[in-house]
Design an enzyme around this catalytic site. Sequence first.
Site, PDB file in Angstrom:
ATOM      1  N   GLY A 435       0.846  -1.192   0.000  1.00  0.00           N
ATOM      2  CA  GLY A 435       0.000   0.000   0.000  1.00  0.00           C
ATOM      3  C   GLY A 435       0.872   1.229   0.000  1.00  0.00           C
ATOM      4  CB  VAL A 440       2.743  -6.390   4.198  1.00  0.00           C
ATOM      5  CG1 VAL A 440       2.649  -7.274   5.441  1.00  0.00           C
ATOM      6  CG2 VAL A 440       2.214  -4.993   4.507  1.00  0.00           C
ATOM      7  CG  ASP A 548      -5.609   4.242   3.096  1.00  0.00           C
ATOM      8  OD1 ASP A 548      -6.576   4.435   2.339  1.00  0.00           O
ATOM      9  OD2 ASP A 548      -4.584   3.628   2.740  1.00  0.00           O
TER      10      ASP A 548
END
Length: 704
Positions: A435, A440, A548
């Site tokens: 993102g 990740v 977000d």
Amino acid sequence: MESSLSSLLKTGNLVLRDAYQRVPIWTTSTKDSTETAMLRLNNSGNLFIQTRDGKVLWQSFDFPTNTLLPNQPLTKLVSLVSSRSSTNHSSGFYKLFFDNDNVVRLVYSDSRLTGIYWPNPEFRAWESGRNIYGSQRIATMDSSGHFISTDDLVFNTSDAGDQPSRRLTIDFDGNFRAYSLDESRGIWQVTWQAMSEGCKIHGSCGENSTCSNDPVHGRKCSCIPNHRMINLTDWSYGCEPEFKPTSCGNSEYNFLLLPHSDFWGYDSRYMPNTTLSECKQECIKRCSCKGFQFKYDWNKGFSICYPKFLLVNGLRSANFNGSMYLKVPKSVPLSLNNSRDVQGFKLNCSVKTTIQLDRSYDRNHQKESIKFLMLTAYVVGALEIICISYFFYGTRSRLSTQGQGYLQAATGFRRFSYAELKKASKNFSEEIGRGGGGIVYKGVLSDNRVVAIKHLNEFSNRQDEAELLAEISTLGSLNHMNLIEIWGYCAEGKHRLLVYEYMENGSLSQNLQSNKLDWDKRLDIALGTAKGLAYLHEECLEWILHCDVKPHNILLDRDYKPKVADFGLSKLLDRNGTRDLEFTRARGTRGYMAPEWLFVNLPITSKVDVYSYGVVMLEMITGTSQCGGSEGRLDSWVREKIIAAGGKNDWIREVVDSTVDGNYNMSTMGALIKVALRCCEEDKDARPTMSQVVDMLLHVEEDD
């Protein structure tokens, strides 16, 4: 009124008469014996009596009832008074007026009680943004929907712009609202309101009753246990006891617990730093005491007791920190029905069978159990001290050996080396998500724990590491079942990494695309996500916005329970901006961003997360992605379906995702959609808070 007659006399007096009575019903009491007067109505809605030379003898703008029109002033000489009900237009209990301190206020007043409830009476006027030092008392709303008052109360309606058909009204429910006329549909729409939580309006449900928020019907009144309604058609009369009150001193008492409940005001005492037992004794010895509120004040660090001599302004909310204890004679049985009334927020269990267990307790055994628990606590505490001491000195030794000068974060929040995390992730080979904040990777630590390792990509060597670690430590100390747990961090050279718990079922986005979630799971995810965001907004010691909220940042564990991820990264990645409660640039993902991000002069508040949450809810219900390439906004599409249905419920089937397994209740689904639409309102003030959303969803579950 049938057979009534209104006449303008030659003296300039406007008189209203009933055809069957000679005595006037109403008169302006104006007189002008010099010349003939004229009665006129101008385009602003002002009815006035005027002489031929233009002198105004009387005008309706000086005598408002419950409504102000554009450019009609509210002054120190007038006030707005609500109607008694939607059908009874006699004077009600609520009034809007300029108080003696020059502040516009809302007050509840009946034959016995009077109480100001707006602005919030728990704060001083200046804490609510009001100015008490004005030289005048005047407030008006112009035709563009801009309201301004001499006490610095300023607001714009959600449809601000040239719109001649507007009004400000104090409604019979005690709320002060702005309305605009939708000429195409012929209805008045609310474009601003003073109170977002109807239950915080005083007098909502009368004495001995509580108010809770219902997502379909608005505020909902309930009598407290062992009480019944006085007037079945009017909650303002409140409730009365079903038992006969006993004379003071001639009865022993029980205390009935009402969790998450409060009765605002009418305290006989303020007892800080006290125990529950002391609070009960204080209420027992006071004949006037009806019960007491007991809560822990996290800011002050101790418990507070408020004995009550009157039970009014009752409120029930799942997020209220405190409980109410009702004082009842021991002769009053606590029946099953009354106990059910107390369970304001209950679990919806599938097991239908109830089994009564006969239990007897031996006082001596109880004391022995308490002693055993205390001994166990002492032993565990000693072991914790030993472990903490070992961890602290061992870590300090390692840091001094490395000579890096890094600060240690909070106990139990581990600092990893970059080499450890590189090895755990097999050189960052298995990517599981990415993102705006970074990429990740999946990893396995040396103790065999599976983790998610996020490599942040917005840091540089110039940033102060002590400040960074202090804020990471703050995030690591947050503890909520619906927030992803952060286990540690790495701050080495240019590398900044966070170590999270690993979520077996991935993100909500992945599961929506694969259609693995039935309706029960989706409702659980909506409620859990709302609870996590409410914790960030209202229960943390520091002000944290997510900025977000989207399906990619809502992760699901092995049981499909939701956990909000990436919370606080806006604070972490833009520390200077959020510290001043301002943002130097827009944050979030297109399609989920609230409208206020697009305007420089609009403040960014927790309502930006509420908007994004509403979009996520609509995605779960409709099965349509806001960012799936379709034109237009998802909430606008749903609203168009509602309008096209013309008051019928056919729109629900058109909106709801037909590919999801399982049946659903039409009224429940309609209520869920309306909660989501409220979150997606253009005007941030029209959106509920996340704690209110939790409250609404809990009521949906109860009613299902």
